[in-house]
Write an enzyme that holds these catalytic residues in place. Structure first.
Site, PDB file in Angstrom:
ATOM      1  N   LYS A 185      35.228 -49.425  77.871  1.00 44.12           N
ATOM      2  CA  LYS A 185      33.809 -49.104  77.712  1.00 44.12           C
ATOM      3  C   LYS A 185      32.967 -50.258  78.255  1.00 44.12           C
ATOM      4  CE  LYS A 185      30.677 -47.660  73.928  1.00 44.12           C
ATOM      5  NZ  LYS A 185      30.584 -47.481  72.462  1.00 44.12           N
ATOM      6  N   SER A 233      28.625 -43.026  71.318  1.00 39.69           N
ATOM      7  CA  SER A 233      28.260 -43.639  72.583  1.00 39.69           C
ATOM      8  C   SER A 233      29.421 -43.861  73.552  1.00 39.69           C
ATOM      9  CB  SER A 233      27.587 -44.976  72.312  1.00 39.69           C
ATOM     10  OG  SER A 233      28.507 -45.872  71.720  1.00 39.69           O
ATOM     11  N   SER A 246      30.883 -43.896  67.227  1.00 39.18           N
ATOM     12  CA  SER A 246      30.871 -43.914  68.695  1.00 39.18           C
ATOM     13  C   SER A 246      32.229 -43.790  69.371  1.00 39.18           C
ATOM     14  CB  SER A 246      30.169 -45.168  69.203  1.00 39.18           C
ATOM     15  OG  SER A 246      28.774 -45.018  69.107  1.00 39.18           O
TER      16      SER A 246
END
Lengths: 475, 472
Positions: B66, B141, B165
């Site tokens: 990420k 996210s 997330s």
């Protein structure tokens, strides 16, 4: 109406740890800009603080020295504000649960001791430095993350002099502890003052102003003097003191209000979630206690007691730990500690002051001072010669015995030898002898001078005097 | 078709000499080039395979990370204009550990700006699309990581989870996502959103891969004061074990807020667990209904402080024209941050302000304690607690973008685990009527990832959707 000032001080001391409070960067002063930095103290994205245990140790040290309550559980908090030299946009400090609370700094004033109570002492990180140049503003982060202790007194001082003594006493203690070099000019000890005035006898505090930008002890006192007078004038004229931050202007000798815009701070303190609560156990405190040195006041009392020196001399000697230790080593070598003190305070400090040096710079070993005093006491050299010897010691660091021997400075104490000299001098100065006989007794000084000239000052003055009087009376 | 394999399958193939890691990288790169224009899972992917000399369990196989975790020398954008020009100068501890265990990297995945969002719609680099239905969001996210793993653009990935997330996008994309116990995985090198809630974890296609990555990234890190001094264990040994006799709590009240698909799926999963010998009983969480409100005080408060460093002074974006320092700050932050980030900074600034601190922040901390108490009590009786990961299947792009409160509610089941520091996993739990994946969340007490792996692995063996993943 009589007014009374009420003063509280906030002192920041930079700790002498090798590394910063939350990263491994060096704390050395004076390096080229942004060379003692890393991602952590630069506030790069993704970094985390890790507490330097040494900082806690130093705080505990100070807490023990000042009799503070050491909180077994304390927390770091974030103080949020924007400034270019504050890399994270917040300063890691302590807020609700500081490491130390209470305690006092003892000061000596008007011939007695007085305790100045403390509110709290907490740990925090220093910010960087913004440097404004004609072509723009620059930020140096070398100082960002240097550990600080903020020492907050209660508002219990009533004169600039007390404030000055408080600072001196605090400085002396932190220097004794070896946790801060206490250099106000370089900013390793900084002081802000809260001051208000009230009618004497009232309990309620008046409206305070906060004074900043005082870069020496002298200026703290001067700024306070000015501000107290200013506030009294305002009140006398029927006005009101406005709560504000004021900057001391060294050049004009007055305090000026800071623009009010910069004052309306909203720091939004909250516990720093990147750091766990700090837990201090008894063992840690005990371990630190074992490292505590003898503190100035204890040392002072001991010097007076153990060495029988004059209190005013002892007070000067304990001013600096190095000086006190120097004296003690010298005094141990001698049966005359007061003489040792005299030599150190008048001669040694005189020379050092002249040369802008400190006690640690001197070539003379403390034991050598003791030996010098011994030489005088035993009558091997005269006090006057000793000054010459001392000067030589100061310049070369040689032993006094060696200097005395090499330069042939040993005192002449042989009565026969001196008697011969006395006779010679009297014979070659018949006029002076007549004057003496006629009642001008002070001619004796002339004869002494003549003999000292012949012996290059080495003749024992006591014996010279004695024999002179005897011979003159015989004539 | 190497990109379709799981990590443990590829490890074995490389071990046997049948596959070279470079071939896997090339297979992935090809897949990315075919797919990513449409999916937009990556902020940056790497064209060059950078071999890893260290022999480790990961055998040089490429992973995705990420884009809010640092890989030294690569950009870390946090999907924000603010860090659009930022190059990482050190490895995140989790990344370093992966490297030490032989990992290589294929790219940095998209996220909601600074991980603030549940859909990746707040990314400066555009929304990531759900590979099951590209008109829908992948969740967020860590939407980029989940979409990449689900679509074959990555074998496995790291995500970060502050309020769901990892788990929410894993659920919406039909993959496995684990948020470890707070403190299990070092946060060093993870760009902070809310420090007391953030945790790094794996997003994978099956439970075994999650265990393999957890084995590597866990452990105490002297650089993170909040990382736990807890022994690292071999989580793979909890796979394929019996869960007969386990006591499982189910928060039934929560189901009332869920779509019918989700309710049906939960009923089915209870039957599966019971068939495996678990005793499933309804539980009460008296304070759970406040969890979302609680989270939206604590997380923005921390974020407002964590994001203060992006001021245009030291790195990252700086506005071009300004007349003084204050204007430089205002313009930089106004232009550098997106709407959602600004909303949360304002919210956080507000709740920390004097006069409001006690009413909001302090109260929220107390509430957090009460929610934790609820869970502590339950874990005295239950091995684990299950719930849906999300109340609905993946929603349409734009559907909730203008309604932050609706968006925030999509994390209603995931937030409690962050507030209470407990580990929680989302594993696929069948498909909705629309053919979209749903997730089952399994929560256990702190540092009881062992239970999570046991239950998730047993459940997955009974029921999974691996053959339905959009890998073709």
């Amino acid at each position: 109406m009589e007014y009374e000032a009420v003063i509280g001080l906030e002192v920041h001391i930079q700790l002498l740890t090798k590394t910063k409070i939350f990263c491994g960067c060096s704390t050395d002063f004076g390096a080229p800009p942004n060379t003692h930095v890393c991602p952590v103290c630069m506030g790069m994205p993704g970094v985390l603080p890790v507490l330097n245990k040494k900082v806690v140790e130093y705080a505990i040290k100070l807490g023990l020295a000042l009799n503070c309550r050491i909180n077994k559980f304390s927390r770091f908090a974030r103080k949020n504000y924007f400034y270019p030299d504050l890399p994270k946009g917040y300063q890691i400090s302590q807020y609700e649960l500081p490491i130390l609370e209470g305690g006092a700094v003892e000061i000596f004033i008007n011939g007695g001791y007085k305790k100045i109570a403390l509110e709290r002492i907490h740990m925090e990180e220093d910010a960087g430095k913004t440097v404004h140049k004609p072509d723009g503003s620059y930020v140096d982060f070398n100082r960002a993350g240097v550990p600080l202790l903020e020492i907050v007194s209660k508002p219990v001082m009533h004169s600039p002099e007390e404030a000055g003594e408080y600072l001196k006493s605090l400085r002396r203690i932190v220097r004794y502890l070896g946790i801060c070099d206490g250099n106000m000019e370089e900013g390793s000890l900084r002081c802000d003052a809260n001051v208000s005035v009230r009618i004497k006898g009232e309990d309620k505090l008046g409206t305070k102003t906060e004074l900043k930008n005082m870069n020496s002890f002298k200026h703290v006192e001067k700024a306070l003097e000015y501000e107290i007078e200013r506030q009294i004038d305002v009140l006398k004229e029927g006005g009101k003191v406005i709560q504000q931050t004021r900057l001391w202007d060294e050049k004009s000798g007055i305090t000026k209000p800071m623009r009010s815009k910069e004052e309306s701070f909203e720091y939004r303190y909250f516990p720093d979630p990147d750091l766990v609560p700090l837990i201090i156990d008894d063992k840690w405190i005990d371990d630190v206690r074992k490292t505590l040195p003898e503190l100035p006041k204890e040392k002072l009392e001991r010097f007076i007691e153990e060495y029988g020196i004059k209190p005013e001399d002892a007070r000067v000697l304990v001013e600096e730990r190095e000086l006190a230790e120097y004296f003690e080593r010298a005094a141990k070598e001698s049966k005359e500690p007061q003489s040792v003190a005299n030599w150190i305070l008048s001669e040694l400090l005189g020379y050092l002051n002249r040369d802008g040096k400190e006690i640690k710079d001197t070539l003379i070993k403390p034991e050598q001072i003791g030996k010098l005093v011994e030489l005088v006491e035993k009558g091997i050299i005269s006090g006057k010669i000793a000054k010459t010897v001392f000067k030589e010691m100061y310049n070369s660091g040689d032993d006094p015995e060696k200097i005395v021997k090499e330069k042939g400075l040993i005192q002449i104490t042989d009565r026969g030898e001196i008697e011969k000299l006395v006779e010679e001098v009297l014979e070659s100065n018949p006029k002076a002898v007549e004057q003496y006989k006629a009642g001008k007794k002070n001619t004796i000084g002339f004869f002494v001078g003549q003999i000292m000239k012949k012996t290059k000052g080495k003749a024992n003055p006591k014996i010279v005097n004695e024999l002179l009087v005897k011979k003159l009376e015989e004539k | 078709m190497l990109y379709k394999k799981t990590l443990h399958e590829l490890i074995e193939l490389v071990d046997r000499g049948e596959v070279k890691p470079l071939e896997v990288f090339e297979s992935l790169l090809k897949r990315i080039k075919e797919k990513d224009e449409k999916i937009n899972a990556y902020v940056n992917y790497f064209e060059e395979y950078e071999a890893n000399d260290r022999v480790g369990i990961l055998k040089g196989l490429p992973l995705a990370v990420k884009d809010n975790m640092h890989i030294e020398g690569k950009p870390t954008t946090c999907s924000s204009r603010m860090l659009s020009n930022f190059i990482a100068i050190f490895d995140a501890t989790a990344v370093r550990k992966l490297k030490e265990n032989g990992a290589t990297f294929i790219g940095k995945t998209n996220l909601d700006e600074f991980a603030m969002g549940s859909s990746t719609e707040t990314s400066y680099y555009g929304v990531t699309k759900n590979p099951w239905d590209t008109t829908r969001v992948p969740g967020g996210s860590s939407g980029g990581s989940a979409a990449a793993v689900a679509s074959g653009e990555a074998i496995a990935a790291l995500g970060s989870d502050t309020g769901g997330s990892i788990r929410q996008p894993a659920s919406l994309c039909g993959v496995v996502g684990l948020k470890p116990t707070y403190g299990r995985v070092s946060r060093f090198g993870l760009v902070a959103f809310a420090s007391s809630l953030d945790q790094i974890g794996p997003i994978t296609r099956d439970v075994r891969d999650a265990a393999i990555l957890m084995n590597i990234i866990c452990g105490f890190d002297p650089k993170d004061s909040t990382s736990a001094r807890v022994e690292c264990e071999d989580f793979t040994r909890y796979l394929n074990q019996s869960i007969n006799g386990m006591k499982v709590g189910i928060y039934e009240k929560s189901l009332m807020d869920c779509s019918q698909d989700v309710q049906v799926a939960m009923e089915e999963s209870v039957r599966i667990l019971e068939s495996l010998g678990c005793k499933v009983s309804p539980i009460e969480l008296p304070h759970a209904k406040y969890a979302v409100s609680d989270y939206y005080i604590i997380a923005p408060a921390e974020a407002s402080s964590n994001l203060a460093r992006y001021d245009g002074v030291k790195y990252g974006f700086r506005a071009e024209e300004f007349k003084d320092l204050k204007e430089m700050y205002i313009k930089t932050r106004w232009q550098g941050f997106g709407e959602e980030v600004k909303r949360r900074i304002m919210l956080g600034t507000y709740v920390l302000s004097s006069g409001y601190y006690d009413a909001y922040y302090l109260k929220a901390q107390k509430l957090r304690g009460l929610i934790k108490q609820d869970f502590d009590n339950l874990f005295k009786e239950y091995h684990c607690i299950i719930s849906p990961t999300t109340p609905t299947e993946a929603f349409k792009i734009g559907e909730k973008a203008d309604n932050p409160l609706q968006m925030y509610l999509s994390d209603i089941f995931t937030i409690p685990a962050n507030l209470t520091a407990i580990p929680a996993i989302s594993i696929p739990n069948g498909l909705s009527k629309n053919g979209l994946p749903l997730g089952l969340q399994i929560m256990a007490d702190v540092f009881r990832e062992d239970i999570i792996f046991k239950v998730a692995s047993a459940f997955e063996r009974e029921f999974n959707i691996r053959d339905k993943l959009p890998l073709d």
